[in-house]
Design a protein around this motif. Structure first.
Motif, PDB file in Angstrom:
ATOM      1  N   SER A  73      -1.840  -3.679 -11.619  1.00  0.00           N
ATOM      2  CA  SER A  73      -3.377  -3.541 -11.501  1.00  0.00           C
ATOM      3  C   SER A  73      -3.608  -2.953 -10.085  1.00  0.00           C
ATOM      4  N   ILE A  74      -4.136  -1.926  -9.873  1.00  0.00           N
ATOM      5  CA  ILE A  74      -4.476  -1.255  -8.690  1.00  0.00           C
ATOM      6  C   ILE A  74      -5.808  -2.220  -7.936  1.00  0.00           C
ATOM      7  N   SER A  75      -5.376  -2.547  -6.477  1.00  0.00           N
ATOM      8  CA  SER A  75      -6.595  -3.496  -5.841  1.00  0.00           C
ATOM      9  C   SER A  75      -7.150  -2.515  -4.982  1.00  0.00           C
ATOM     10  N   SER A  76      -7.371  -1.422  -5.096  1.00  0.00           N
ATOM     11  CA  SER A  76      -8.146  -0.605  -4.007  1.00  0.00           C
ATOM     12  C   SER A  76      -9.219   0.454  -5.076  1.00  0.00           C
ATOM     13  N   SER A  77     -10.164   1.093  -4.175  1.00  0.00           N
ATOM     14  CA  SER A  77     -10.710   2.160  -4.602  1.00  0.00           C
ATOM     15  C   SER A  77     -10.392   3.603  -4.207  1.00  0.00           C
TER      16      SER A  77
ATOM     17  N   SER B 192      -3.439   0.496  -3.171  1.00  0.00           N
ATOM     18  CA  SER B 192      -2.810  -0.968  -2.904  1.00  0.00           C
ATOM     19  C   SER B 192      -2.553  -1.601  -4.137  1.00  0.00           C
ATOM     20  N   LEU B 193      -1.382  -2.532  -4.218  1.00  0.00           N
ATOM     21  CA  LEU B 193      -1.076  -3.589  -5.056  1.00  0.00           C
ATOM     22  C   LEU B 193      -1.066  -4.842  -4.687  1.00  0.00           C
ATOM     23  N   THR B 194      -1.295  -5.784  -5.532  1.00  0.00           N
ATOM     24  CA  THR B 194      -1.443  -7.430  -5.158  1.00  0.00           C
ATOM     25  C   THR B 194      -0.243  -8.058  -5.997  1.00  0.00           C
ATOM     26  N   VAL B 195       0.618  -8.312  -5.422  1.00  0.00           N
ATOM     27  CA  VAL B 195       1.961  -8.608  -6.238  1.00  0.00           C
ATOM     28  C   VAL B 195       2.718 -10.155  -5.776  1.00  0.00           C
ATOM     29  N   SER B 196       2.890 -10.923  -6.935  1.00  0.00           N
ATOM     30  CA  SER B 196       3.577 -12.088  -6.497  1.00  0.00           C
ATOM     31  C   SER B 196       4.998 -11.930  -6.356  1.00  0.00           C
ATOM     32  N   VAL B 197       5.478 -12.225  -5.413  1.00  0.00           N
ATOM     33  CA  VAL B 197       7.174 -12.051  -5.488  1.00  0.00           C
ATOM     34  C   VAL B 197       7.947 -13.196  -6.129  1.00  0.00           C
ATOM     35  N   VAL B 198       8.603 -12.601  -6.991  1.00  0.00           N
ATOM     36  CA  VAL B 198       9.401 -13.601  -7.797  1.00  0.00           C
ATOM     37  C   VAL B 198      10.751 -13.768  -7.220  1.00  0.00           C
TER      38      VAL B 198
ATOM     39  N   THR C  78       0.767  -1.218   0.120  1.00  0.00           N
ATOM     40  CA  THR C  78      -0.040   0.138  -0.020  1.00  0.00           C
ATOM     41  C   THR C  78       0.827   1.306  -0.044  1.00  0.00           C
ATOM     42  N   PHE C  79       0.552   2.106  -0.894  1.00  0.00           N
ATOM     43  CA  PHE C  79       1.382   3.496  -1.113  1.00  0.00           C
ATOM     44  C   PHE C  79       0.589   4.427  -0.503  1.00  0.00           C
ATOM     45  N   ASP C  80       1.101   5.341   0.144  1.00  0.00           N
ATOM     46  CA  ASP C  80       0.573   6.594   0.652  1.00  0.00           C
ATOM     47  C   ASP C  80       0.993   7.873  -0.019  1.00  0.00           C
ATOM     48  N   THR C  81       0.004   8.122  -0.885  1.00  0.00           N
ATOM     49  CA  THR C  81       0.175   9.351  -1.851  1.00  0.00           C
ATOM     50  C   THR C  81      -0.316  10.838  -1.303  1.00  0.00           C
ATOM     51  N   SER C  82      -0.441  10.761  -0.125  1.00  0.00           N
ATOM     52  CA  SER C  82      -0.804  12.136   0.706  1.00  0.00           C
ATOM     53  C   SER C  82       0.192  13.181   0.299  1.00  0.00           C
ATOM     54  N   GLY C  83      -0.112  14.440  -0.011  1.00  0.00           N
ATOM     55  CA  GLY C  83       0.923  15.482  -0.503  1.00  0.00           C
ATOM     56  C   GLY C  83       1.562  15.225  -1.660  1.00  0.00           C
ATOM     57  N   THR C  84       0.809  14.185  -2.656  1.00  0.00           N
ATOM     58  CA  THR C  84       1.324  14.373  -4.027  1.00  0.00           C
ATOM     59  C   THR C  84       0.079  14.742  -4.880  1.00  0.00           C
ATOM     60  N   PRO C  85       0.093  14.882  -5.984  1.00  0.00           N
ATOM     61  CA  PRO C  85      -1.061  15.239  -7.140  1.00  0.00           C
ATOM     62  C   PRO C  85      -1.600  14.214  -7.706  1.00  0.00           C
ATOM     63  N   LEU C  86      -1.033  12.717  -7.313  1.00  0.00           N
ATOM     64  CA  LEU C  86      -1.519  11.448  -7.797  1.00  0.00           C
ATOM     65  C   LEU C  86      -2.781  11.094  -7.745  1.00  0.00           C
ATOM     66  N   THR C  87      -3.841  11.060  -8.593  1.00  0.00           N
ATOM     67  CA  THR C  87      -5.054  10.484  -8.556  1.00  0.00           C
ATOM     68  C   THR C  87      -5.558   9.407  -9.342  1.00  0.00           C
ATOM     69  N   TYR C  88      -6.250   8.300  -9.016  1.00  0.00           N
ATOM     70  CA  TYR C  88      -6.658   7.049  -9.680  1.00  0.00           C
ATOM     71  C   TYR C  88      -7.829   6.813  -9.799  1.00  0.00           C
ATOM     72  N   GLU C  89      -8.397   5.932 -10.634  1.00  0.00           N
ATOM     73  CA  GLU C  89      -9.722   5.260 -10.557  1.00  0.00           C
ATOM     74  C   GLU C  89      -9.631   3.978 -10.473  1.00  0.00           C
ATOM     75  N   ALA C  90     -10.858   3.331  -9.809  1.00  0.00           N
ATOM     76  CA  ALA C  90     -10.931   1.918  -9.915  1.00  0.00           C
ATOM     77  C   ALA C  90     -10.578   1.400 -11.002  1.00  0.00           C
ATOM     78  N   GLY C  91      -9.667   0.353 -11.349  1.00  0.00           N
ATOM     79  CA  GLY C  91      -9.263  -0.215 -12.691  1.00  0.00           C
ATOM     80  C   GLY C  91      -8.025  -0.043 -13.334  1.00  0.00           C
ATOM     81  N   ASP C  92      -7.470   1.172 -12.840  1.00  0.00           N
ATOM     82  CA  ASP C  92      -6.218   1.796 -13.193  1.00  0.00           C
ATOM     83  C   ASP C  92      -5.221   0.775 -12.703  1.00  0.00           C
ATOM     84  N   ALA C  93      -4.112   1.132 -13.486  1.00  0.00           N
ATOM     85  CA  ALA C  93      -2.772   0.459 -13.084  1.00  0.00           C
ATOM     86  C   ALA C  93      -1.734   1.365 -12.385  1.00  0.00           C
ATOM     87  N   LEU C  94      -0.844   0.614 -11.568  1.00  0.00           N
ATOM     88  CA  LEU C  94       0.122   1.762 -10.924  1.00  0.00           C
ATOM     89  C   LEU C  94       1.543   1.295 -11.554  1.00  0.00           C
TER      90      LEU C  94
END
Length: 348
Positions: A138-142, A151-157, A5-21
């Motif tokens: 794929s972003i796993s949050s709204s 939030s991201l869901t990542v399989s660690v290789v 989970t990334f905290d984007t407070s203080g940044t101009p970053l915005t997203y919508e459900a379904g976007d990718a990071l």
């Protein structure tokens, strides 16, 4: 699987459900050291890269160059700079792509250099190695749940190469090994085609095995926040229920509260006969067909090479078996769903 989970407070970053990071990783320092040792190049040697000020070779390896991938250009360069080049030239033949893919499995570029030592200058290596690319997840949050948390869901290789040396992917270990609070360069990749239904009354059917479940967690958060009460149905699959039921608590909670109307799982290795999400679709074909007739939007996320094709085949089979369509009519029906943006895929 890990959830980051990334905290984007203080940044101009915005997203919508379904976007990718997009995440911009760096290579591991231990791998950079391996490269410098294998090539015999002094890490302080200055090099130039397109769009980057002059910097030490070690820094270029760390931040800017892809030092894991075995590309044809890389193999060709190694073949030209080593005496024992017959194997490499055979692998590079245009008619041997299958052999090259099989040989490359479990190897990284550094493993090739260990097997076929090459002496070249730092400047030469910078012309052969590709630029390190960002990784998209794929972003796993709204944002309606919290606009400043992504939030991201990542399989660690992580794995061992043919000689038992620990190896790993570039980005997933970079995220997994980062200390809490580490600043990570990211950007949002908009996916305007991949959104939950805007209409509160539109049902939603989602097929997301493995980490493909990620965006659908965001979709469900979104519909809950908006108060959309249309039925939502999720097919999820992995190998073992005990270890691979991603978001089990969250999904069962959404199921209990009614945001998720139905959850069908397929854990392929928990019984003698393997069962996959497309098998569950066929098992519940009558209800799935009825949902489509009721206007449901159908979503697929995950592996493009096999899963998405198998799900597409199952969808057409259901149209034949339960819709009474011919094969040609079923194919036309599925194409019509896609054209109407009711059959949407996010596959990779």
């Amino acid at each position: 699987m890990r959830r980051f989970t990334f905290d984007t407070s203080g940044t101009p970053l915005t997203y919508e459900a379904g976007d990718a990071l997009g995440v911009r990783p760096v290579n591991s320092l231990s791998l950079v050291e391996e490269w410098l040792t294998a090539t015999g190049v002094d890490g302080s040697t200055p090099v130039s890269l397109p769009g980057v000020d002059e910097l030490p070779f070690a820094e270029a390896l760390y931040r800017h160059l892809d030092i894991t991938r075995i590309t044809p250009d890389f193999l060709r360069f190694v073949a030209e700079h080593t005496r024992d080049d017959r194997e490499l030239r055979r692998l590079l033949r245009p008619d041997n792509k299958g052999g090259l893919a099989q040989w490359s499995w479990g190897r990284q570029a550094i493993d090739v250099l260990t097997e076929h030592p090459v002496r070249a200058s730092a400047a030469e290596w910078t012309t052969v190695l590709r630029t390190l690319q960002p990784r998209l997840y794929s972003i796993s949050s709204s944002p309606l749940a919290d606009p400043h948390l992504i939030s991201l869901t990542v399989s660690v290789v992580r794995y061992e190469n043919l000689h038992g040396t620990p190896r790993g992917g570039v980005c997933s270990p970079f995220l997994a090994d980062a200390a809490p609070g580490t600043e990570v360069p990211v950007f949002v990749q908009s996916s305007p085609h991949f959104r939950p239904p805007a209409d509160a009354t539109t049902p939603m059917i989602m097929v997301g095995p493995g980490t493909g479940v990620a965006p659908f967690v965001g979709f469900l958060q979104e519909r809950r926040a908006l108060g959309h009460r249309a039925p939502n149905w999720l097919f999820f699959g992995e190998q073992h229920r005990a270890s691979d039921f991603y978001y089990e608590d969250e999904l069962t909670g959404l199921l209990a509260e009614g945001t998720l109307a139905r959850l069908d799982t397929a854990f392929s290795r928990d019984q003698r006969q393997k069962v996959y999400v497309q098998d569950r679709m066929r098992e519940h074909g009558p209800e799935l067909w009825r949902g489509l007739q009721d206007g449901a939007h159908f979503y697929v996320c995950g592996d493009a090479s096999r899963m998405a094709k198998d799900v597409d085949r199952a969808l057409r089979d259901i149209a034949v078996t339960h819709g009474g369509l011919t094969e040609d009519e079923a194919s036309a029906y599925v194409k019509q769903l896609a054209a109407a943006k009711r059959y949407v895929r996010d596959v990779y």
